[in-house]
Enzyme design. Structure first.
Site, mmCIF file in Angstrom:
data_model
loop_
_atom_site.group_PDB
_atom_site.id
_atom_site.type_symbol
_atom_site.label_atom_id
_atom_site.label_comp_id
_atom_site.label_asym_id
_atom_site.label_seq_id
_atom_site.Cartn_x
_atom_site.Cartn_y
_atom_site.Cartn_z
ATOM 1 N N HIS A 187 -46.398 -12.040 34.831
ATOM 2 C CA HIS A 187 -47.073 -11.823 33.549
ATOM 3 C C HIS A 187 -48.295 -10.924 33.794
ATOM 4 C CE1 HIS A 187 -48.168 -12.222 29.491
ATOM 5 N NE2 HIS A 187 -48.483 -13.500 29.415
ATOM 6 N N ARG A 246 -40.764 -8.866 26.211
ATOM 7 C CA ARG A 246 -41.098 -10.246 26.583
ATOM 8 C C ARG A 246 -39.761 -10.960 26.694
ATOM 9 N NH1 ARG A 246 -45.626 -13.842 26.093
ATOM 10 N NH2 ARG A 246 -45.018 -15.999 25.608
ATOM 11 N N GLN A 276 -51.397 -10.383 31.203
ATOM 12 C CA GLN A 276 -52.327 -11.507 31.121
ATOM 13 C C GLN A 276 -53.394 -11.400 32.199
ATOM 14 O OE1 GLN A 276 -52.494 -14.292 28.878
ATOM 15 N NE2 GLN A 276 -54.482 -14.320 29.904
ATOM 16 N N ASP A 304 -52.520 -23.505 33.757
ATOM 17 C CA ASP A 304 -51.563 -23.113 32.727
ATOM 18 C C ASP A 304 -50.781 -24.349 32.315
ATOM 19 O OD1 ASP A 304 -50.061 -21.575 30.998
ATOM 20 O OD2 ASP A 304 -48.974 -20.475 32.541
ATOM 21 N N CYS A 330 -54.460 -19.286 29.963
ATOM 22 C CA CYS A 330 -53.908 -18.196 29.151
ATOM 23 C C CYS A 330 -53.438 -18.647 27.769
ATOM 24 C CB CYS A 330 -52.784 -17.491 29.907
ATOM 25 S SG CYS A 330 -51.332 -18.518 30.206
ATOM 26 N N ARG A 339 -56.872 -9.878 25.804
ATOM 27 C CA ARG A 339 -55.500 -9.355 25.825
ATOM 28 C C ARG A 339 -55.417 -8.077 24.992
ATOM 29 N NH1 ARG A 339 -51.112 -12.647 26.689
ATOM 30 N NH2 ARG A 339 -49.950 -10.691 26.513
#
Length: 309
Positions: free
Chosen positions: A137, A110, A140, A228, A267, A295
């Site tokens: 990402h 990450r 996700q 988001d 998310c 997830r």
């Protein structure tokens, strides 16, 4: 696959649709199986395998879900922040990747820069997984596809609206629209438009993509509305972004323009009163906590695939 060609999970655009479909299907099956995934669903290599997780950015969902996922699959984890590594003292990414490949069975990153991910994968001899970069990402979105299908059935041929900043999550939604064959509509200010390179990739691959400045146009009649946070980690222009994105807040009025059975996704973390109202995120159309749980299951399937399932 040979030992010199690890199964990296870097981005949705570089994996074929059949592989991605199989991973999502495996995620559905693993969720149904509970904490103990049947051995027949797992590669032998995953028993006692070790996943190294490297974080340059803070995390709640990515960190905990990958840790629990690996443990539920029968493996173990090691967590490292960037300050724990010699990278912070100048050791090269290439050397770090080569060394860690001798110790562990898979590496999740990450990181701030997508270039770090690519260089790490180039020099790693074990699978590398993209846990988030400044560009994409993908983990996700695999969880999001799974969540949509749990509630609304197969996503192929359906419609999704992204409202807000054309960020890294939006970019992976664009990849997914091609690979999973659904319509994607993106509403954003011109200055926060998604990557031109990814848009060209979608057009070249005949993806069904609309990019508009109108949130109302994007959500009209869709099956799913996604947003988001307006200010991501590393963004330095928070006040400007909030002003630009005010017309893209997801509230009850906007959700009413979506399809009758539309769902709402985010998310997380969510900043209620900015990108989404409390009424929407706590309302009956919201699936954000199912999405967060998924997830775990999506990443179990990704790990199993990377290690040979």
């Amino acid at each position: 696959m040979s030992k010199t060609s690890p199964r990296h999970f870097l981005d949705l655009d570089v994996l074929d649709a059949k592989t991605l479909r199989a991973i999502v299907d495996a995620a559905h099956a693993m969720k149904k199986s509970g904490k103990h995934v049947p051995a027949k669903m797992l590669p032998k290599a995953i028993a006692d395998a070790i996943l190294c997780m490297i974080f340059e950015k803070p995390s709640t969902r990515t960190r905990v879900s990958f840790d629990v996922a690996m443990r539920q699959l029968g493996g173990q984890t090691i967590m490292l922040n960037h300050t724990d590594l010699q990278l912070g003292r100048g050791e090269s990414i290439a050397d770090t990747a080569r060394v860690l490949s001798r110790y562990v069975d898979a590496i999740m990153l990450r990181v701030n820069s997508h270039e770090t991910l690519d260089e790490f994968a180039t020099h790693s001899t074990v699978p590398v997984i993209n846990g988030l970069t400044d560009i994409t990402h993908p983990c996700q979105i695999m969880a999001d596809i799974m969540t949509f299908e749990e509630t609304r059935g197969p996503i192929g041929g359906r419609s999704v609206a992204w409202v807000g900043d054309g960020n890294n999550v939006a970019a992976s939604w664009m990849h997914a629209a091609v690979k999973f064959d659904f319509d994607l509509r993106i509403a954003c200010p011109p200055s926060l438009r998604p990557s031109a390179a990814i848009e060209k990739w979608v057009r070249r691959n005949k993806g069904r993509l609309l990019i508009t400045e109108s949130a109302e146009e994007a959500v009209s009649g869709v099956d799913c509305v996604v947003t988001d946070t307006w200010v991501s980690m590393g963004d330095e222009d928070a006040d400007r972004r909030k002003q630009l994105l005010k017309p893209y807040a997801v509230d009850d009025a906007l959700m009413k323009k979506a399809g009758k059975d539309a769902i709402f996704m985010h998310c997380l973390p969510a900043y209620r009163g900015n990108e989404v109202t409390n009424d929407v995120i706590e309302g009956p159309q919201s699936v954000v906590f199912d999405e967060a749980e998924n997830r775990l299951h999506a990443q179990k399937a990704i790990l199993a695939w990377c290690l040979g399932a």
